[in-house]
Design a protein around this motif. Structure first.
Motif, PDB file in Angstrom:
ATOM      1  N   ASP A   1       0.626  -0.980   0.316  1.00 53.03           N
ATOM      2  CA  ASP A   1       0.038  -0.098  -0.033  1.00 53.03           C
ATOM      3  C   ASP A   1       0.779   0.786  -0.531  1.00 53.03           C
ATOM      4  OD1 ASP A   1      -2.529  -1.271  -0.055  1.00 53.03           O
ATOM      5  OD2 ASP A   1      -2.706  -1.653   2.002  1.00 53.03           O
ATOM      6  N   LYS A   2       1.713   1.064   0.031  1.00 50.35           N
ATOM      7  CA  LYS A   2       2.607   2.632  -0.123  1.00 50.35           C
ATOM      8  C   LYS A   2       3.961   2.491  -1.592  1.00 50.35           C
ATOM      9  CE  LYS A   2       4.600   1.644   4.724  1.00 50.35           C
ATOM     10  NZ  LYS A   2       3.486   2.387   5.118  1.00 50.35           N
TER      11      LYS A   2
ATOM     12  N   VAL B   1      10.077   2.085  -6.670  1.00 50.41           N
ATOM     13  CA  VAL B   1      11.208   2.443  -5.102  1.00 50.41           C
ATOM     14  C   VAL B   1      10.522   3.727  -4.925  1.00 50.41           C
ATOM     15  CG1 VAL B   1      13.412   3.713  -4.148  1.00 50.41           C
ATOM     16  CG2 VAL B   1      13.661   2.164  -7.029  1.00 50.41           C
ATOM     17  N   ILE B   2      10.566   3.537  -2.841  1.00 50.40           N
ATOM     18  CA  ILE B   2      10.580   4.548  -2.473  1.00 50.40           C
ATOM     19  C   ILE B   2      11.374   3.929  -1.295  1.00 50.40           C
ATOM     20  CG2 ILE B   2       7.724   3.568  -2.786  1.00 50.40           C
ATOM     21  CD1 ILE B   2       7.413   1.889  -0.219  1.00 50.40           C
ATOM     22  N   THR B   3      11.343   5.557  -0.490  1.00 52.63           N
ATOM     23  CA  THR B   3      11.660   5.825   0.386  1.00 52.63           C
ATOM     24  C   THR B   3      10.629   6.005   2.012  1.00 52.63           C
ATOM     25  OG1 THR B   3      13.515   6.793  -0.760  1.00 52.63           O
ATOM     26  CG2 THR B   3      13.342   7.634   1.904  1.00 52.63           C
ATOM     27  N   LEU B   4      11.323   5.191   3.221  1.00 52.59           N
ATOM     28  CA  LEU B   4      10.542   5.451   4.603  1.00 52.59           C
ATOM     29  C   LEU B   4      10.884   6.162   5.327  1.00 52.59           C
ATOM     30  CD1 LEU B   4       9.640   1.180   4.813  1.00 52.59           C
ATOM     31  CD2 LEU B   4       7.814   3.314   4.011  1.00 52.59           C
ATOM     32  N   LYS B   5      10.432   6.986   5.727  1.00 55.29           N
ATOM     33  CA  LYS B   5      10.821   8.424   6.020  1.00 55.29           C
ATOM     34  C   LYS B   5      10.695   7.755   8.052  1.00 55.29           C
ATOM     35  CE  LYS B   5      11.472  11.241   3.139  1.00 55.29           C
ATOM     36  NZ  LYS B   5      12.710  11.918   2.215  1.00 55.29           N
ATOM     37  N   HIS B   6      11.718   8.262   8.844  1.00 56.07           N
ATOM     38  CA  HIS B   6      12.118   8.326  10.314  1.00 56.07           C
ATOM     39  C   HIS B   6      11.943   6.825  10.651  1.00 56.07           C
ATOM     40  CE1 HIS B   6      12.265  12.316   9.495  1.00 56.07           C
ATOM     41  NE2 HIS B   6      11.660  12.987   9.387  1.00 56.07           N
ATOM     42  N   VAL B   7      12.338   5.716  10.185  1.00 60.68           N
ATOM     43  CA  VAL B   7      12.503   4.003  10.743  1.00 60.68           C
ATOM     44  C   VAL B   7      13.395   4.545  11.648  1.00 60.68           C
ATOM     45  CG1 VAL B   7      12.165   1.579  10.634  1.00 60.68           C
ATOM     46  CG2 VAL B   7      11.630   3.875   7.686  1.00 60.68           C
ATOM     47  N   GLU B   8      12.028   3.296  12.723  1.00 56.21           N
ATOM     48  CA  GLU B   8      13.292   2.960  14.035  1.00 56.21           C
ATOM     49  C   GLU B   8      13.889   2.032  13.290  1.00 56.21           C
ATOM     50  OE1 GLU B   8      13.049   2.032  18.953  1.00 56.21           O
ATOM     51  OE2 GLU B   8      11.223   1.963  17.725  1.00 56.21           O
ATOM     52  N   VAL B   9      15.525   1.886  13.761  1.00 55.09           N
ATOM     53  CA  VAL B   9      16.403   0.816  13.595  1.00 55.09           C
ATOM     54  C   VAL B   9      16.861   0.225  14.485  1.00 55.09           C
ATOM     55  CG1 VAL B   9      16.810   2.159  10.985  1.00 55.09           C
ATOM     56  CG2 VAL B   9      18.514   2.320  12.922  1.00 55.09           C
ATOM     57  N   GLY B  10      16.044   1.318  15.808  1.00 59.44           N
ATOM     58  CA  GLY B  10      16.920   0.733  17.048  1.00 59.44           C
ATOM     59  C   GLY B  10      17.457   1.761  17.734  1.00 59.44           C
ATOM     60  N   ASP B  11      17.780   1.068  19.884  1.00 56.07           N
ATOM     61  CA  ASP B  11      18.015   2.133  20.156  1.00 56.07           C
ATOM     62  C   ASP B  11      17.425   3.532  20.264  1.00 56.07           C
ATOM     63  OD1 ASP B  11      18.709  -0.111  21.640  1.00 56.07           O
ATOM     64  OD2 ASP B  11      21.150   0.057  21.209  1.00 56.07           O
ATOM     65  N   ASN B  12      16.441   3.216  19.525  1.00 55.06           N
ATOM     66  CA  ASN B  12      16.171   4.589  19.217  1.00 55.06           C
ATOM     67  C   ASN B  12      16.525   6.090  18.791  1.00 55.06           C
ATOM     68  OD1 ASN B  12      13.616   5.623  20.890  1.00 55.06           O
ATOM     69  ND2 ASN B  12      15.084   5.837  23.203  1.00 55.06           N
TER      70      ASN B  12
ATOM     71  N   TYR C   1      16.478   6.542  14.494  1.00 55.74           N
ATOM     72  CA  TYR C   1      15.895   6.609  13.237  1.00 55.74           C
ATOM     73  C   TYR C   1      16.489   6.537  11.992  1.00 55.74           C
ATOM     74  CZ  TYR C   1      11.531   6.627  16.687  1.00 55.74           C
ATOM     75  OH  TYR C   1      11.491   6.174  17.643  1.00 55.74           O
ATOM     76  N   ARG C   2      16.240   6.628  10.750  1.00 60.10           N
ATOM     77  CA  ARG C   2      17.218   6.716   9.412  1.00 60.10           C
ATOM     78  C   ARG C   2      15.939   6.582   8.139  1.00 60.10           C
ATOM     79  NH1 ARG C   2      19.247   1.725   7.179  1.00 60.10           N
ATOM     80  NH2 ARG C   2      20.405   3.144   5.800  1.00 60.10           N
ATOM     81  N   ASP C   3      16.232   7.437   7.259  1.00 58.88           N
ATOM     82  CA  ASP C   3      15.003   6.951   6.386  1.00 58.88           C
ATOM     83  C   ASP C   3      15.671   5.993   5.130  1.00 58.88           C
ATOM     84  OD1 ASP C   3      14.025   9.043   7.019  1.00 58.88           O
ATOM     85  OD2 ASP C   3      14.718  10.729   4.437  1.00 58.88           O
ATOM     86  N   ILE C   4      15.245   4.647   5.347  1.00 60.58           N
ATOM     87  CA  ILE C   4      15.365   3.210   4.225  1.00 60.58           C
ATOM     88  C   ILE C   4      14.462   3.425   3.065  1.00 60.58           C
ATOM     89  CG2 ILE C   4      16.145   2.473   6.185  1.00 60.58           C
ATOM     90  CD1 ILE C   4      13.260   0.510   5.670  1.00 60.58           C
ATOM     91  N   LYS C   5      15.091   3.070   1.951  1.00 62.69           N
ATOM     92  CA  LYS C   5      14.657   2.552   0.804  1.00 62.69           C
ATOM     93  C   LYS C   5      14.056   1.097   0.328  1.00 62.69           C
ATOM     94  CE  LYS C   5      17.106   6.378  -2.021  1.00 62.69           C
ATOM     95  NZ  LYS C   5      16.063   7.367  -2.175  1.00 62.69           N
TER      96      LYS C   5
END
Length: 195
Positions: A113-114, A133-144, A146-150
């Motif tokens: 759906d994204k 291709v999409i970019t998910l913004k501010h994804v929690e990647v661990g221990d508070n 966050y980063r954008d992921i493609k």
């Protein structure tokens, strides 16, 4: 510095008594001679069929996830020799390439759906696939943290639509800004207009 030349570098230090000391030094930088490298050795495990170094880098640094052995054998191994075969949706925390439509790949189903194009067993059609291709913004990647992921989706309405998406993706110079529709025709992937 990447260019040869003479540079002046200054360091200024002030102590608690407001005494200031400045050290200035002139340095000469010589460009390091470039050494030729072989792209196929630069990103081990990534297909030698891929000519774009940027695309090789993206594939090398991204997690490759397939939902079935058939997609792994028919398509996934055509990108790189390491992949994750999953049978349940997981939370993505790094750049990822998803291979297979929402029926074959649970993560594609979770994130479909994204994407701008919704892939089904009927759309985009027989032997037809889409590169998205999409970019998910501010994804929690661990221990508070966050980063954008493609997320790169290479999928079709059937296995050959997915294969077309993978094979055509390998010919790109970089990630596309818009979805690309492709079809498996006469044993190769060809770009087509939106169905």
């Amino acid at each position: 510095y990447t260019k040869s030349g003479t540079y002046t570098v200054s360091l200024t230090v002030k102590d608690d008594d407001n005494v200031t000391v400045t050290i200035t030094k002139t340095v000469t930088v010589k460009e390091k001679p470039s050494t030729p490298h072989h792209p196929r050795h630069h990103y081990p495990g990534v297909s030698n069929d891929i000519k774009s170094l940027e695309l090789k880098r993206i594939i090398y640094t991204s997690k490759l996830i397939v939902g079935s052995e058939v997609d792994a054998d028919l398509s996934g191994k055509e990108l790189k020799d390491t992949y994750d075969l999953i049978n349940k949706p997981l939370k993505l925390t790094e750049d990822t390439i998803l291979i297979g439509g929402p029926v074959a790949n649970p993560l594609t189903n979770k994130y479909i759906d994204k994407f701008p194009i919704k892939i089904t067993n009927d759309y985009p059609g027989t032997h037809t696939g889409v590169i998205q291709v999409i970019t998910l913004k501010h994804v929690e990647v661990g221990d508070n943290t966050y980063r954008d992921i493609k997320i790169i989706l290479l999928a079709g309405s059937d296995r050959y639509g997915t294969k077309a998406a993978v094979e055509y993706f390998k010919t790109l110079d970089n990630l596309p800004d818009e979805p690309i529709f492709v079809q498996w025709k006469d044993g190769k992937a060809v770009k087509i207009e939106k169905p």
